[in-house]
Design a protein around this motif. Structure first.
Motif, PDB file in Angstrom:
ATOM      1  N   GLU A   1      -4.874  11.392  -1.622  1.00 18.06           N
ATOM      2  CA  GLU A   1      -3.618  11.024  -2.262  1.00 18.06           C
ATOM      3  C   GLU A   1      -3.916  10.140  -3.471  1.00 18.06           C
ATOM      4  N   VAL A   2      -3.191  10.363  -4.561  1.00 17.81           N
ATOM      5  CA  VAL A   2      -3.314   9.560  -5.775  1.00 17.81           C
ATOM      6  C   VAL A   2      -1.921   9.068  -6.160  1.00 17.81           C
ATOM      7  N   ASN A   3      -1.750   7.750  -6.259  1.00 13.41           N
ATOM      8  CA  ASN A   3      -0.501   7.141  -6.710  1.00 13.41           C
ATOM      9  C   ASN A   3      -0.712   6.526  -8.080  1.00 13.41           C
ATOM     10  N   VAL A   4       0.283   6.647  -8.951  1.00 15.79           N
ATOM     11  CA  VAL A   4       0.203   6.146 -10.321  1.00 15.79           C
ATOM     12  C   VAL A   4       1.362   5.187 -10.558  1.00 15.79           C
TER      13      VAL A   4
ATOM     14  N   TRP B   1      -3.438  -5.628 -22.675  1.00 13.01           N
ATOM     15  CA  TRP B   1      -4.115  -4.377 -22.354  1.00 13.01           C
ATOM     16  C   TRP B   1      -3.312  -3.166 -22.798  1.00 13.01           C
ATOM     17  N   GLY B   2      -2.107  -3.379 -23.304  1.00 15.30           N
ATOM     18  CA  GLY B   2      -1.320  -2.262 -23.809  1.00 15.30           C
ATOM     19  C   GLY B   2      -0.737  -1.397 -22.706  1.00 15.30           C
ATOM     20  N   GLU B   3      -0.445  -0.154 -23.059  1.00 15.25           N
ATOM     21  CA  GLU B   3       0.142   0.781 -22.095  1.00 15.25           C
ATOM     22  C   GLU B   3      -0.949   1.394 -21.226  1.00 15.25           C
ATOM     23  N   GLY B   4      -0.570   1.704 -19.991  1.00 14.14           N
ATOM     24  CA  GLY B   4      -1.515   2.343 -19.093  1.00 14.14           C
ATOM     25  C   GLY B   4      -0.957   2.453 -17.693  1.00 14.14           C
ATOM     26  N   GLU B   5      -1.857   2.653 -16.742  1.00 11.25           N
ATOM     27  CA  GLU B   5      -1.457   2.901 -15.361  1.00 11.25           C
ATOM     28  C   GLU B   5      -2.429   2.210 -14.405  1.00 11.25           C
ATOM     29  N   VAL B   6      -1.878   1.625 -13.360  1.00 12.96           N
ATOM     30  CA  VAL B   6      -2.690   1.275 -12.204  1.00 12.96           C
ATOM     31  C   VAL B   6      -2.725   2.499 -11.298  1.00 12.96           C
ATOM     32  N   ILE B   7      -3.923   2.959 -11.002  1.00  7.92           N
ATOM     33  CA  ILE B   7      -4.078   4.161 -10.174  1.00  7.92           C
ATOM     34  C   ILE B   7      -4.672   3.765  -8.832  1.00  7.92           C
ATOM     35  N   LEU B   8      -4.061   4.236  -7.779  1.00  6.70           N
ATOM     36  CA  LEU B   8      -4.534   4.026  -6.413  1.00  6.70           C
ATOM     37  C   LEU B   8      -4.983   5.364  -5.846  1.00  6.70           C
ATOM     38  N   VAL B   9      -6.217   5.420  -5.380  1.00  5.30           N
ATOM     39  CA  VAL B   9      -6.771   6.616  -4.755  1.00  5.30           C
ATOM     40  C   VAL B   9      -7.030   6.319  -3.288  1.00  5.30           C
ATOM     41  N   GLU B  10      -6.488   7.148  -2.396  1.00  5.60           N
ATOM     42  CA  GLU B  10      -6.714   7.026  -0.956  1.00  5.60           C
ATOM     43  C   GLU B  10      -7.378   8.308  -0.467  1.00  5.60           C
TER      44      GLU B  10
ATOM     45  N   PRO C   1       5.526  14.558  -1.092  1.00  2.34           N
ATOM     46  CA  PRO C   1       5.609  13.268  -0.415  1.00  2.34           C
ATOM     47  C   PRO C   1       6.907  12.526  -0.716  1.00  2.34           C
ATOM     48  N   MET C   2       7.341  11.714   0.246  1.00  6.65           N
ATOM     49  CA  MET C   2       8.512  10.868   0.076  1.00  6.65           C
ATOM     50  C   MET C   2       8.054   9.517  -0.462  1.00  6.65           C
ATOM     51  N   ASN C   3       8.741   9.026  -1.500  1.00  6.43           N
ATOM     52  CA  ASN C   3       8.436   7.723  -2.093  1.00  6.43           C
ATOM     53  C   ASN C   3       9.581   6.765  -1.812  1.00  6.43           C
ATOM     54  N   LEU C   4       9.250   5.642  -1.179  1.00  3.36           N
ATOM     55  CA  LEU C   4      10.245   4.667  -0.742  1.00  3.36           C
ATOM     56  C   LEU C   4      10.062   3.358  -1.495  1.00  3.36           C
ATOM     57  N   ARG C   5      11.174   2.640  -1.703  1.00  5.58           N
ATOM     58  CA  ARG C   5      11.151   1.289  -2.256  1.00  5.58           C
ATOM     59  C   ARG C   5      12.126   0.432  -1.479  1.00  5.58           C
ATOM     60  N   CYS C   6      11.771  -0.855  -1.337  1.00  2.16           N
ATOM     61  CA  CYS C   6      12.630  -1.766  -0.586  1.00  2.16           C
ATOM     62  C   CYS C   6      12.391  -3.194  -1.070  1.00  2.16           C
TER      63      CYS C   6
ATOM     64  N   VAL D   1      15.086 -11.447  -4.258  1.00  2.00           N
ATOM     65  CA  VAL D   1      14.476 -12.652  -3.682  1.00  2.00           C
ATOM     66  C   VAL D   1      13.142 -12.313  -3.029  1.00  2.00           C
ATOM     67  N   SER D   2      12.683 -11.068  -3.198  1.00  2.00           N
ATOM     68  CA  SER D   2      11.385 -10.669  -2.638  1.00  2.00           C
ATOM     69  C   SER D   2      10.680  -9.745  -3.625  1.00  2.00           C
ATOM     70  N   GLU D   3       9.377  -9.586  -3.413  1.00  2.00           N
ATOM     71  CA  GLU D   3       8.668  -8.541  -4.132  1.00  2.00           C
ATOM     72  C   GLU D   3       9.173  -7.179  -3.659  1.00  2.00           C
ATOM     73  N   THR D   4       8.823  -6.137  -4.376  1.00  2.00           N
ATOM     74  CA  THR D   4       9.263  -4.787  -4.021  1.00  2.00           C
ATOM     75  C   THR D   4       8.190  -4.084  -3.210  1.00  2.00           C
ATOM     76  N   TRP D   5       8.539  -3.728  -1.990  1.00  2.00           N
ATOM     77  CA  TRP D   5       7.672  -2.931  -1.120  1.00  2.00           C
ATOM     78  C   TRP D   5       7.832  -1.475  -1.529  1.00  2.00           C
ATOM     79  N   THR D   6       6.729  -0.784  -1.702  1.00  2.00           N
ATOM     80  CA  THR D   6       6.789   0.630  -2.066  1.00  2.00           C
ATOM     81  C   THR D   6       5.820   1.410  -1.196  1.00  2.00           C
ATOM     82  N   MET D   7       6.192   2.630  -0.866  1.00  2.00           N
ATOM     83  CA  MET D   7       5.387   3.406   0.070  1.00  2.00           C
ATOM     84  C   MET D   7       5.501   4.884  -0.259  1.00  2.00           C
ATOM     85  N   GLN D   8       4.373   5.591  -0.173  1.00  2.00           N
ATOM     86  CA  GLN D   8       4.384   7.050  -0.258  1.00  2.00           C
ATOM     87  C   GLN D   8       3.970   7.588   1.105  1.00  2.00           C
TER      88      GLN D   8
END
Length: 532
Positions: free
Chosen positions: A321-324, A366-375, A504-509, A518-525
């Motif tokens: 899985e790759v998330n961007v 650093w300008g425009e770009g992406e944090v990429i997560l590879v699982e 895949p389903m992408n969730l945010r909370c 009042v919290s950070e955003t939890w995100t999940m694929q």
């Protein structure tokens, strides 16, 4: 699978494998963020780093030479345990008893076959250190080191009185490709950093450029930091690095990276972090283990320049899985270990609750770009299966050199938002345990349990004082509930979700009060299992 460098995991130094090549069907835009290369460096009074940068530029202008010195067959054939039996003699440490830092050299063999040249630097002058048999003890290996000749080294490690003034602990290790890893006070080795990641999880296969030369600047007798330099080389690029390592409760590695392309690179990874996630309460399907969780890192944290914080729990997926995550001028990102209680891991040997987090903080835009997560799927804890890095948006190609500076904080606490943050995530059966589900609902449905703590929740009197804000792509949230959690002093959120088809389903909370977060955003694929 191709063998990668040997790293500490589960109480042992074992070969972790980069299961990244030969993967088809992944899309990704070319990347690179680029600034003019400075002609002078504020921390380079003698011009040493400028000269290394010039060498890297000249290397990149010539064809890559893949030839590497072959190590003796007897070393190549060593078993893992036999290689561990070769030990550096600490009495031979460079600057032993002379400065607050000392250097030990690391032997070649088996998984570590590419020689690295090691130099010390004084007053801008580099002195090479040649291999000598008397630097090492060879235990029960039966090897005759007198036959090895000018062997070279696999890397080095820096020692410092990190936890006890009377004990020189390991502080940072450079070994294998462009990998390095550091410790803060009270930590044990866990995740690693890399000088650069090239085409990670792309169809053409990953490239592992390596540090060919390591230089260590002699510290003063009162030094609180140590400076190292490195030359990088690989088929697609060459580079020069400066590392300033400041040990402490949080150890900071300040990095200056100067990269030059030999040929266009589709995906350049800056501030690359590599870790391991096997299982946790977020997903224990098929796990038969007495330990509640096994991972070096628990989640990916990110902070935008505007101040938003994101938290993405890690998974051990059944497919790559790759998330961007797209940003402009990120404030920081890192692979974090937030749960710190021993009873949540129950591992006396691996001490996963003491594995450090690593947080990358850019210095300058650093300008425009992406944090990429590879699982990457892994059957057990012996594989590094998690990679996170920054991929700038501008293409990296010959004539467009990279100049990026950043800090890596190695810490047991880690940067956290002033808002409430996610301590842990669990997942399981959709609905109530007594709910009777048809096969489709059982497969596509998933319950998520999220614990938010600290920040504004410290003074919360009732759960109704905050609202739960959710969204879902390629799925829907069918049920939401939240209660105070007396064990954490925070709020526990329950989400019943339903994926749409294969996902895949992408969730945010996140939690909000009067419409404001009042919290950070939890995100999940999450991708539901395939139908039987």
């Amino acid at each position: 699978m191709s063998p990668g460098p040997a790293f500490f995991c589960g109480g042992k130094n074992i070969p972790r494998r980069a299961v990244l090549s030969g993967i088809a069907g992944l899309a990704g835009a070319a990347g690179g963020a680029f600034l003019p290369l400075p002609l002078a460096h504020a921390q380079d009074a003698d011009g040493f780093f400028a000269r290394l940068t010039d060498r890297a530029a000249r290397r990149a202008a010539t064809p890559y030479d893949p030839s590497a010195k072959d190590i003796p067959q007897a070393l190549a054939d060593l078993s893992y345990d036999a290689l561990r039996d070769i030990r550096f003699d600490p009495r031979q440490a460079i600057w032993r008893g002379e400065t607050p830092f000392e250097i030990q050299l690391l032997h070649l063999g088996r998984y570590l076959r590419t020689p690295v040249r090691v130099h010390t630097v004084e007053n801008g002058r580099a002195t090479p250190h040649a291999y000598r048999p008397d630097l090492f003890s060879y235990g029960r290996t039966g090897l005759d080191p007198e036959t090895f000749g000018d062997l070279g080294f696999s890397g080095l490690r820096v020692h410092h009185a990190l936890n006890d003034p009377a004990v020189m602990d390991e502080l940072i290790v450079f070994q294998g490709a462009s990998y390095f890893r550091a410790l803060c006070a009270g930590a044990v080795y866990g995740l690693s950093a890399r000088g650069v990641a090239v085409n990670t999880a792309r169809p053409e296969g990953e490239e592992f450029p390596g540090f060919t030369d390591l230089y260590v600047e002699r510290p003063t007798a009162a030094a609180q930091s140590i400076v190292l330099y490195a030359l990088l080389d690989g088929p697609s690029l060459a580079g020069a690095y400066r590392f300033e390592v400041t040990p402490g409760t949080t150890t900071v590695t300040s990095v200056q990276a100067r990269l030059f392309a030999r040929r266009p690179v589709e995906q350049l990874g800056i501030g690359a972090l590599t870790s391991m996630f096997d299982f946790a309460p977020i997903d224990r399907v098929g796990v038969d283990d007495f330990r509640p969780r096994v991972h070096d890192s628990q989640g990916l944290g990110m902070q935008t320049r505007s101040g938003e914080w994101l938290w993405r729990p890690l998974n051990n997926p059944d497919r790559l899985e790759v998330n961007v995550f797209r940003f402009v001028d990120p404030a920081g990102f890192g692979l974090m270990q937030r749960v710190r209680r021993f009873d949540r891991y129950q591992d006396l040997e691996a001490r996963y609750h003491q594995r450090p987090s690593a947080w990358v903080s850019p210095r300058g835009p650093w300008g425009e770009g992406e944090v990429i997560l590879v699982e990457i799927p892994t059957p057990d804890e012996t594989n590094d299966n998690i990679v996170a890095f920054w991929k700038p948006a501008v293409p990296f190609e010959p004539g467009r050199p990279v100049s990026l500076d950043y800090d890596i904080q190695w810490t047991l606490d880690g940067p956290k938002p002033d808002l409430a943050w996610c301590l842990d995530t669990a997942a399981g059966h959709y609905g109530l345990p007594s709910t009777e589900l048809d096969d489709t609902t059982r497969r596509l449905g998933r319950k998520w349990v999220i614990d938010f703590v600290e920040g504004p929740l410290r003074t919360l009197r009732t759960a109704e004082d905050v609202a739960v804000i959710t969204s879902a792509d390629w799925g829907r949230v069918e049920g939401v509930a939240h209660v105070l959690n007396p064990d954490t002093g925070g709020v526990r959120v329950f989400l019943d979700t339903m994926a749409k088809g294969a996902g895949p389903m992408n969730l945010r909370c996140h939690l909000a009060r009067d419409g404001a977060p009042v919290s950070e955003t939890w995100t999940m694929q999450w991708r539901p299992p395939a139908a039987a």
